[in-house]
Every structure is written in C-alpha cells, then in structure tokens.
Design an enzyme around this catalytic site. Structure first.
Site, PDB file in Angstrom:
ATOM      1  N   HIS A 194       0.822  -1.218   0.000  1.00  0.00           N
ATOM      2  CA  HIS A 194       0.000   0.000   0.000  1.00  0.00           C
ATOM      3  C   HIS A 194       0.847   1.255   0.000  1.00  0.00           C
ATOM      4  O   HIS A 194       0.423   2.300  -0.471  1.00  0.00           O
ATOM      5  CB  HIS A 194      -1.020  -0.047   1.131  1.00  0.00           C
TER       6      HIS A 194
ATOM      7  N   GLU B 182     -11.107 -10.874  -4.879  1.00  0.00           N
ATOM      8  CA  GLU B 182      -9.654 -10.831  -4.624  1.00  0.00           C
ATOM      9  C   GLU B 182      -9.178 -12.056  -3.860  1.00  0.00           C
ATOM     10  O   GLU B 182      -8.032 -12.122  -3.440  1.00  0.00           O
ATOM     11  CB  GLU B 182      -9.264  -9.521  -3.932  1.00  0.00           C
TER      12      GLU B 182
ATOM     13  N   ASP C  42      -4.451  -8.434  -4.392  1.00  0.00           N
ATOM     14  CA  ASP C  42      -4.623  -9.534  -3.440  1.00  0.00           C
ATOM     15  C   ASP C  42      -4.858 -10.852  -4.155  1.00  0.00           C
ATOM     16  O   ASP C  42      -4.402 -11.891  -3.689  1.00  0.00           O
ATOM     17  CB  ASP C  42      -5.788  -9.233  -2.492  1.00  0.00           C
TER      18      ASP C  42
ATOM     19  N   CYS D 199      -9.593  -3.179 -10.336  1.00  0.00           N
ATOM     20  CA  CYS D 199      -9.085  -1.990  -9.635  1.00  0.00           C
ATOM     21  C   CYS D 199      -7.713  -2.244  -9.031  1.00  0.00           C
ATOM     22  O   CYS D 199      -7.153  -1.380  -8.372  1.00  0.00           O
ATOM     23  CB  CYS D 199     -10.079  -1.509  -8.582  1.00  0.00           C
TER      24      CYS D 199
HETATM   25  C1  PEP Z   1      -6.487  -5.234  -4.609  1.00  0.00           C
HETATM   26  O1  PEP Z   1      -6.275  -6.087  -3.754  1.00  0.00           O
HETATM   27  O2  PEP Z   1      -6.196  -5.373  -5.825  1.00  0.00           O
HETATM   28  C2  PEP Z   1      -7.089  -3.938  -4.256  1.00  0.00           C
HETATM   29  C3  PEP Z   1      -7.441  -3.080  -5.158  1.00  0.00           C
HETATM   30  O3  PEP Z   1      -7.209  -3.665  -2.934  1.00  0.00           O
HETATM   31  P1  PEP Z   1      -5.969  -3.269  -1.999  1.00  0.00           P
HETATM   32  O4  PEP Z   1      -4.780  -3.030  -2.868  1.00  0.00           O
HETATM   33  O5  PEP Z   1      -6.374  -2.055  -1.233  1.00  0.00           O
HETATM   34  O6  PEP Z   1      -5.832  -4.473  -1.129  1.00  0.00           O
HETATM   35 MG    MG Z   2      -7.220  -5.906  -1.827  1.00  0.00          MG
END
Ligand code: PEP
Ligand code: MG
Length: 594
Positions: free
Chosen positions: A199, A441, A465, A512
């Site tokens: 993140h 995910e 994920d 996403c």
């Molecule tokens: C993902 O897991 O691709 C996602 C968009 O969520 P995050 O990166 O916040 O876990």
């Molecule tokens: Mg995620």
C-alpha cells in the site's frame, strides 16, 4: 547506461513512476535521521570520545528521570520498560565498539554510535523471538535519544513538514506515514522493504511521488546529504550520478514532456477502442484531496475509493457525521460521474493508531476488511449509514472488500438493509437503488462467482490480493517479488472465470488492482472481457491513449491464445507485443506525476 566512476547504482523495485534528483534524508527504523559520515582529524579523536561519554551520561540521567516519573504515574511494571534502555547504556561491549569505531575509522561520534547500534538493531529485528524483536525497537528509541544528546538538536523528523526538499530513504514507511508525506518537500522516497503492490507503493503512485521499494540493505549504505537520482520507472537509486547519466535522464524527461502533452489532448475524450468498444476508465483514490486529480486526469469517476485512509493516523474513529461529510464531498464533486466507495479494509499492511489489534503472525490472512467489519458491526454500520446518506448527493456505489463466501456478502447486505431501515425511520434520504458490488480478490470468491453474481450488481477484481492469495506470494516481501506474477496462467483463468460468471448474470466486471494500470497488461484484461479499468490518476492518460489505439477484436484473439499458453513469460510477451504494434513507443513513455 554504464556506471561511471563515483557513480553507484542500487537496484530495487519500481514502485511509483518518475525521476527525481536531490539530497537524501536517511531515516532509520524509528524515523531518526541517520547521521552523515563526518570524518574527524586524528587530534580530535579523544575529544570526540569525551563528547560521546558526556552524551551517554546525559542519556542515562534522562532515562532514570523518565523511569521515576513513569513509576509514580503508572507503576513499577511500566517503569521496568526503561530498564532495558538503561542496561544498553551500560553495555561495555557496545560502548567499546563505538569507541573503536571512532578511533579506527575517524568518524564523528554520531555516526559511530548509529553505525554500531543499528548493526545490533538489525540482528535483533531478524530474530524469531518476539521478545527480542521488541528489544530492537527499544534500541532504536535509545539510539534516537543518544543522537539527540550528541547533536543537541531534535533529530526526529516530521515527514509532514520537511524544512527543505529531500529524497527520503527509510528501511520501511507505513502506508499511513506515506499518506501524510509533505508533498512539496518529499521529492521521492525509497525503502529497503516492500513490493510493487504494497500500500505504500500504491499510495506513492496515486500521489505522484516517484518511489523505489525493495532495495534490501541499501539504506544503510547511504548517508543523509548524499546526492542521488531516483528512477521510479526502473527501480534505481543512483548515488553521485555522472554527467552522462544526468544528461541521458534529461533527454528522457524532454521526450516524456512531449509525449505527455500529446496524451493530455485526450483528456475529455472517452476510452473507446478503434473498433468502437467503450471501456470505462476510472481512477483509484485514497484521500479526499485526490478528487481534483481525478477530474484533471480525465477519468470517468472513481472505481475504487479506499475509505480506510480516513481511519488512519488518528486516536479516535471517525464519527458518522465526519464520514458522511467526507463521502458527500467526494460524491458531489465528481457528480454526474460515479464513485465506488469500498467499505473499510483495515488490516494487512494498513493499520492505524485506533486499530492496532493484537499482533498477528499472518496479517494478510487475518483480521482484515469485511471479516473485521462483520465482527465490529458498530463500526461497519456507522460507515454504511454515512455512505447511504452520501448516496443522496451523488452517483454512489458501494463494494465490500475481501469477500470469500456468499455468507459474508449476505451478512454485509443484511446489515446494510438494517441501516437503510434506520434511515427510513428518520426520513433521512438515501439512494434506494444504491448498487452494491463484491471485490473479487480471493480465489474462493472466483470459484463461487456465479452465486455472488446473483447477489452483486458488479464485480471489481482486486488483482493485488488475488495474485498474492492465488500464488501464495506475500505482496510486501521483496525477497519473493519475482514470484509475484500477474501473467501466471492461473491468474488468467481466474479473471476469465470471474468475467464469464458476471456476464452469465448480466453484471459488469472491473479491475481496480495495479494490473489495470500496467499498459503491458491492458490488452490482456480487455481481451478477457473486463469492462472497467480503475487506475491511479497519473496513469489515466497513458491507459486512455492505449485503449483508443487498440482493437478489441485483436485483444480478444490475443487473450484466447494466451489462455492456451503454459508460460507466464509467453503470455506477457503476447500482450506486450500487441501494445508495441498498436501504440509504438509507449514503453518509452513514462507517466509524469500530475
Ligand atoms: C487489490 O487487492 O487489488 C485492491 C485493489 O485492494 P488493496 O490493494 O487495497 O488491497
Ligand atoms: Mg485488496
């Protein structure tokens, strides 16, 4: 680019695009600035040792003082914590080592103490024993104290307000610290740990701060004040770049500016392929302040609003009213474009002051996201009510993170219906037709995608994920970053299964995760039938440029042949080749932060 004398290249993982150059600020693990390697003349060695002794005495006094205050206020048990600090200061082996370092290397006491102490800290931090690992934190804390006493100034840094422009180098930066970085004076950052989809890296991308992660042990090889060039495209940190290197990067920058000017011309045009297929291109957002960037970059709204950042770096939970005002602001600013708010996904690598649960051995497999929300229903319902209220003021959708089963989705919806009932009873307006989607995910969600598709209005593939859980590769771990493979044949099949389940039930599927913002992978995703791509705002112009040059028919053909392939390298090569054919030169184009 051949390395020049004096020039030294450190290789890590490209985390956020862009090139910057400047002086570095090295932080050690406790956000203490690692001192510069200042050399002292032979005749000053003994006075330097005196200076060290004086600082140690002063530190001992401070700790004893602190200990007695804590004993009075909190009791003997808590005061015991400082005993460990005091003992380190009396450790003759450590002190002798520091003195030897001053004598033999002729370095200033600050550098010598930090050098020796951080060797111990690293050794402790690598141990399996939790008690000993915690001693590493004690030692860092103590190092900060000794350095402050040596320099007579506060050596800790508030990364929200740096006095001058710097490239920050640290062993690690938490996502919440990254979210608050001084955007003006933090030119870029680099960390020893982390992967492409940590993140911290994702935030850097959204904020347009060039970043390199996963440098392993580089931070200890650089000193504050060193001049470096940070290349966030290729994951490089170059100390003392030569004139030739600077010249080559200068040229690259000029080419980029040129190409970006051309891409920006597409800002107000839709993302339609050459054969007339409309792709929804939206942006990922972590902070309310990023709303302006969404409009500027030419996205069609927000495909993922990570609400957890509203919950970080604070001592109390945000109230319903606070959340409502925040969501309302975003939704109305982007109207008539939509915003997909993802409900709280705290946990994993995202922890906050209020949310430090008990430490877990496997946080990514632990108390995170919807699991936490379905247990802490008070917190979840507060957020759901705030989101429902905001839905009266814009085009709002909601999605739940980390769904692993139909039961979780049903339970979350049951709570949502309960919140709607409460609002109706008070005649509080909300969008009765609010669409709710599921993030896909976790592999189990893909395998029950038909059942989920009967309940959800859309799917959003969280590939960050999905990759980590499918391939059992920790997305933060730089040592196995080479195994974190978006074009693994298993991934392609999971994406295809999700899209097809969605289509059977008449719902759309977006992506996403970071895959959506990687131009090399866009033809693959579109060819597999993905309807929406949601990417970091700085990536929107490039992805739009590409979509407008692709033919969906060719992307489909390529994806079908990729699905037959057994090799991830081959799959990547096929998708990349299509990009190179349709948008030549795109891989030389580097996104420029907005
Ligand atoms: C993902 O897991 O691709 C996602 C968009 O969520 P995050 O990166 O916040 O876990
Ligand atoms: Mg995620």
């Amino acid at each position: 680019m051949a390395p020049q004398p004096g020039e030294q290249i450190f290789r890590g993982i490209a985390a956020s695009a862009g090139v910057v150059q400047g002086r570095v600020l090295v932080l050690d693990g406790g956000q203490v600035e690692a001192p510069e390697r200042r050399l002292i003349p032979e005749k000053k060695v003994s006075s330097e040792i005196d200076r060290l002794e004086a600082a140690l005495v002063r530190t001992r006094e401070q700790i004893r003082d602190l200990q007695s205050k804590v004993r009075q206020r909190l009791g003997a048990d808590d005061a015991e914590i400082f005993e460990a600090h005091a003992l380190v200061l009396e450790d003759q082996v450590l002190i002798d080592q520091v003195i030897r370092c001053i004598r033999e290397k002729r370095v200033a006491a600050e550098f010598a103490f930090h050098d020796v102490a951080s060797g111990y800290t690293r050794a402790l931090a690598d141990l399996h024993d939790e008690y000993l690992r915690e001693r590493a934190a004690d030692l860092r804390d103590l190092t900060g104290r000794v350095l402050r006493n040596l320099s007579g100034k506060d050596a800790t840094h508030d990364l929200r307000h740096l006095p001058e422009p710097r490239i920050v180098l640290a062993h690690d930066l938490t996502p919440s610290a990254t979210a608050q970085l001084d955007r003006e004076n933090v030119l870029g950052f680099a960390t020893d740990v982390g992967g492409k989809t940590s993140h911290t890296a994702i935030l850097a991308g959204s904020m347009g701060i060039p970043a390199v992660v996963g440098l392993k042990h580089t931070v200890h090889e650089l000193s504050s004040g060193d001049f470096v060039l940070l290349d966030g495209f290729n994951g490089l940190v170059i100390r003392n770049p030569s004139d030739q290197t600077l010249f080559e990067y200068g040229q690259l920058e000029r080419r980029q500016v040129d190409l970006h000017a051309r891409m920006a011309e597409n800002r107000d045009t839709p993302a339609i392929t050459l054969d007339g297929h409309r792709v929804v291109l939206s942006a990922n957002v972590e902070q309310i302040s990023d709303t302006a960037a969404v409009i500027d970059c030419g996205a069609e709204g927000v495909g993922l609003f990570r609400t957890e950042f509203l919950f970080m770096e604070r001592d109390t939970l945000p109230t319903e009213e606070e959340q409502y005002l925040a969501y309302h602001r975003v939704a109305s600013a982007l109207k008539p474009n939509g915003v997909i708010f993802r409900t709280l996904d705290i946990g994993g690598d995202k922890l906050s002051g209020t949310w430090q649960g008990a430490p877990e051995s496997n946080p990514f497999l632990g108390w995170r996201a919807i699991r936490l929300c379905l247990q802490e229903t008070g917190i979840f319902c507060t957020q759901l009510r705030a989101l429902l209220r905001a839905s009266a003021h814009g085009n709002v959708r909601v999605m739940y993170p980390m769904i692993s089963s139909v039961d979780e989705f049903d339970e979350a919806n049951r709570l949502l219906e309960q919140c709607k009932g409460e609002l109706r009873a008070k005649s509080t307006p909300f969008d009765e037709a609010l669409e709710v989607g599921a993030m896909i995910e976790i592999p189990s969600a893909v395998l029950v995608a038909d059942a989920l598709a009967k309940r959800a209005r859309f799917f959003s593939l969280g590939t960050n994920d999905l990759i980590q859980y499918t391939l059992a590769v920790d997305r933060l771990n730089e040592r196995i970053a080479h195994l974190y493979n978006p074009t693994h044949p298993a991934l392609l099949r999971l994406i295809q299964m999700t899209v097809e389940a969605g289509k059977r039930h008449g719902i759309w599927t977006g992506v996403c995760g970071e895959m959506a913002g990687d131009p090399a992978l866009v033809p693959l995703l579109l060819g597999l039938g993905v309807d929406e791509l949601s990417v970091a705002p700085p990536m929107v112009p490039m992805i739009k440029h590409l979509v407008r040059r692709l033919k969906l028919s060719e992307a489909r053909e390529m994806a079908q042949s990729a699905l037959q392939s057994e090799s991830s390298v081959d799959i990547l090569a096929r998708s990349r080749a299509l990009v190179q054919r349709t948008a030549p030169g795109l891989f030389e184009i580097r996104p420029i932060p907005l």
